[in-house]
Each structure stands twice: as structure tokens, then as C-alpha cells.
Scaffold this active site. Structure first.
Site, PDB file in Angstrom:
ATOM      1  CG  HIS A  28      -0.334   0.116   2.534  1.00 17.02           C
ATOM      2  ND1 HIS A  28       0.537  -0.824   3.031  1.00 17.02           N
ATOM      3  CD2 HIS A  28      -0.453   1.068   3.498  1.00 17.02           C
ATOM      4  CE1 HIS A  28       0.918  -0.460   4.256  1.00 17.02           C
ATOM      5  NE2 HIS A  28       0.343   0.687   4.556  1.00 17.02           N
ATOM      6  CG  HIS A  30       0.085   4.403   4.728  1.00 14.91           C
ATOM      7  ND1 HIS A  30      -0.679   3.625   5.569  1.00 14.91           N
ATOM      8  CD2 HIS A  30      -0.692   5.474   4.395  1.00 14.91           C
ATOM      9  CE1 HIS A  30      -1.867   4.198   5.730  1.00 14.91           C
ATOM     10  NE2 HIS A  30      -1.906   5.310   5.020  1.00 14.91           N
ATOM     11  CG  ASP A  32       5.096   2.865   7.169  1.00 11.03           C
ATOM     12  OD1 ASP A  32       4.211   3.371   6.452  1.00 11.03           O
ATOM     13  OD2 ASP A  32       4.856   1.977   8.011  1.00 11.03           O
ATOM     14  CG  HIS A  33       4.356  -0.029   4.012  1.00 10.38           C
ATOM     15  ND1 HIS A  33       4.314  -1.355   4.375  1.00 10.38           N
ATOM     16  CD2 HIS A  33       3.944   0.667   5.101  1.00 10.38           C
ATOM     17  CE1 HIS A  33       3.873  -1.453   5.624  1.00 10.38           C
ATOM     18  NE2 HIS A  33       3.642  -0.246   6.085  1.00 10.38           N
ATOM     19  CG  HIS A 105      -3.859  -0.246   6.335  1.00 15.79           C
ATOM     20  ND1 HIS A 105      -3.751  -0.133   7.696  1.00 15.79           N
ATOM     21  CD2 HIS A 105      -2.836   0.509   5.828  1.00 15.79           C
ATOM     22  CE1 HIS A 105      -2.724   0.651   7.984  1.00 15.79           C
ATOM     23  NE2 HIS A 105      -2.155   1.054   6.871  1.00 15.79           N
ATOM     24  CG  ASP A 175       0.860  -1.261   7.577  1.00 16.23           C
ATOM     25  OD1 ASP A 175       1.750  -2.091   7.836  1.00 16.23           O
ATOM     26  OD2 ASP A 175       1.050  -0.026   7.585  1.00 16.23           O
ATOM     27  CG  HIS A 233       4.291  -2.255  10.538  1.00 19.89           C
ATOM     28  ND1 HIS A 233       3.398  -1.507  11.285  1.00 19.89           N
ATOM     29  CD2 HIS A 233       4.488  -1.557   9.408  1.00 19.89           C
ATOM     30  CE1 HIS A 233       3.079  -0.410  10.614  1.00 19.89           C
ATOM     31  NE2 HIS A 233       3.734  -0.421   9.461  1.00 19.89           N
TER      32      HIS A 233
HETATM   33 ZN   LIG Z   1       3.059   0.778   7.875  1.00 24.97          ZN
HETATM   34 ZN   LIG Z   2      -0.114   1.707   6.488  1.00 29.36          ZN
END
Ligand SMILES: [Zn+2]
Ligand SMILES: [Zn+2]
Length: 270
Positions: A28, A30, A32-33, A105, A175, A233
Site C-alpha cells: 500500500h 503509506h 513507511d512502505h 487497512h 498493514d 512493523h
Molecule cells: Zn506501515
Molecule cells: Zn499503512
């Protein structure tokens, strides 16, 4: 699977090689990914990667990537094959395939399952000998599933091979809240890598922010009949992952906490 900020540094540190057959799966969009993706691609370009790189991700990633490459004048030495993620098989390799399923998510998110194709059965040397098939090329042909001819007589692989052995599989949640769909999707996985952002005492936050607790990850691994679980995570609010790990192990003993450079051997099932 996902590409956080530290990805390229870890690739170099652990000598993973930047010109190998590679597939990047993004769950996805976001930060941090995906924050490490542009840097990783650029480093691959600088190390003269020539092999095509396949990226499976939500469609919107492509526009962001193309715009960033253009604005930053990044030219790559290799082609990128972009595959928009969808339910079902998203990639087929020589001896594996990758499937995707919807996660749950705060934005569109996906989970992935890497599956090794069934492997040929165990080769029966004594049987091959007794049939008079000479060791060497003929044996390896049979092991690869090809019929061979010896002295005018043909032999089929099934005469010397045991039953095909199921391939191994690795699940990766990204996530998500734990869902029944994901428990089915990860059914029987040899290894399940599942997000465990919160401890049980913060379960309300997990619901609110659409993440999972360590106990929920463990319960899902148990429901799915997975063989082993790796938690990942972790929220930065916990200084150490120990408490989360213990929580999970009460429900699913075969649990590890992910850490940089962790190597997990996945033994072939018989
Ligand atoms: Zn994340
Ligand atoms: Zn996320």
C-alpha cells in the site's frame, strides 16, 4: 515485499545483490512502505543493473514513480515492468508464483503470498539401477520430468520418482486488521510474516488505526494453520519487541520477532 526507507542500505549491508532476478511487491502507499523505492532503483541503476525489474503495486504508485524519476532526472539502466495489483495471481516465475488478496487497512492495501510450485518427487536410485538406467544425464533428465530411452526402451519419470512434493509458501500481510479472508489466504503457509503494530493493552488503537496486535497476529497464524510466524512493523512506542513477542507466543509458540538481517530457513515439507 515493501520498500521502506532503509531498504537500499540493508541490500548493500547484507550483500543481497542488485542485479538478480527480482520482484518488488508493494502492499500500500503509506510512506513507511514505499519511501525507499526511488533510492533503491537509483542504486540499482548506478550498479549497472540490466535485468528487467518487476514491481507489483497499487496503480497509483506508477504515476508517483514516473513523476519523481522525471523531476529528479533519474535514468535507469534497466526496464521496469509494472503490474497493477489485483486479487489472484499477480506474477508467475519459473518455479514460483505470487498471489495477492485484499487486506483491511485505512487505505487500499494488499497482502501477498509467495508460492513455490510443487517439486518433483524423491528420485529412487535403487529403482533406476534395477531398471538398468545408467547414472548421469539420463538420471537428471528423469529428475526433471523427461522420458528417457535406454537401449530402445523408454522410461517414464513416474517409474523412478516418488509423488510430487508440495512447494513452500511465505505469506506477508502488510498493514492490516486480521480478517477471515486473510486467515484463508495464508492457509498452511510455512512462514507467515504478519504486522504486529500494537500490544494487547493498546488494542483500541489497533482497531482505530486499522492495524493488528501481536495476539491478533498469533491468533490468525493459528487459524490459518501456518507453521511459523514472524512479527514485524512494531510501533515506535515500544522500546523492545519482547513483550509483543511473549504475548504472541502464548497463542502461537512458533513465533519470532523480525530484526534486520534475520535469516529464517524454510525446510522443504515432505
Ligand atoms: Zn506501515
Ligand atoms: Zn499503512
Amino acid at each position: 515485499m515493501d520498500c521502506g526507507e532503509g531498504a537500499q542500505g540493508r541490500f548493500v549491508k547484507f550483500g543481497l545483490g542488485l542485479n538478480r532476478e527480482m520482484l518488488i511487491l508493494i502492499t500500500h502507499l503509506h510512506g513507511d512502505h514505499v519511501n525507499g523505492l526511488v533510492g533503491l532503483l537509483q542504486t540499482m541503476g548506478m550498479s549497472q543493473r540490466i535485468r528487467t525489474l518487476t514491481i507489483v503495486a497499487p496503480q497509483e504508485l506508477l504515476g508517483w514513480l514516473e513523476m519523481t524519476m522525471k523531476v529528479l532526472h533519474i535514468g535507469l539502466t534497466f526496464d521496469v515492468a509494472f503490474v497493477p495489483v489485483r486479487s489472484g495471481v499477480v506474477h508467475r516465475g519459473k518455479d514460483f508464483r505470487v498471489r495477492a488478496a485484499r487486506a483491511s487497512h485505512s487505505i487500499e492495501a494488499w497482502s501477498f503470498r509467495f508460492e513455490e510450485l510443487p517439486r518433483p518427487g524423491v528420485f529412487d536410485r535403487a529403482k533406476a539401477d534395477s531398471l538398468g538406467i545408467p547414472e548421469g544425464k539420463k538420471w537428471s533428465s528423469l529428475q526433471r520430468g523427461r522420458t528417457v530411452v535406454v537401449g530402445g526402451v523408454s522410461f517414464h519419470p513416474s517409474q523412478v520418482l516418488g509423488p510430487a512434493r508440495p512447494g513452500r509458501s511465505i505469506g506477508y500481510s502488510g498493514d492490516t486488521r486480521p480478517t477471515r479472508r486473510l486467515a484463508r489466504f495464508f492457509s498452511g503457509a510455512e512462514l507467515l510474516i504478519f504486522e504486529s503494530t500494537f500490544a494487547s493493552k493498546d488494542a483500541d488503537k489497533a482497531v482505530e488505526r486499522k492495524h493488528s496486535t501481536a495476539s491478533e497476529a498469533a491468533q490468525l497464524a493459528k487459524d490459518a494453520g501456518a507453521k511459523r510466524l514472524v512479527l514485524t512493523h512494531f510501533s515506535a512506542r515500544y522500546r523492545r519487541a519482547d513483550a509483543l513477542l511473549r504475548e504472541a507466543q502464548k497463542i502461537f509458540p512458533e513465533t519470532l520477532a523480525a530484526s534486520d538481517g534475520l535469516v529464517v530457513e524454510i525446510l522443504p515439507s515432505q
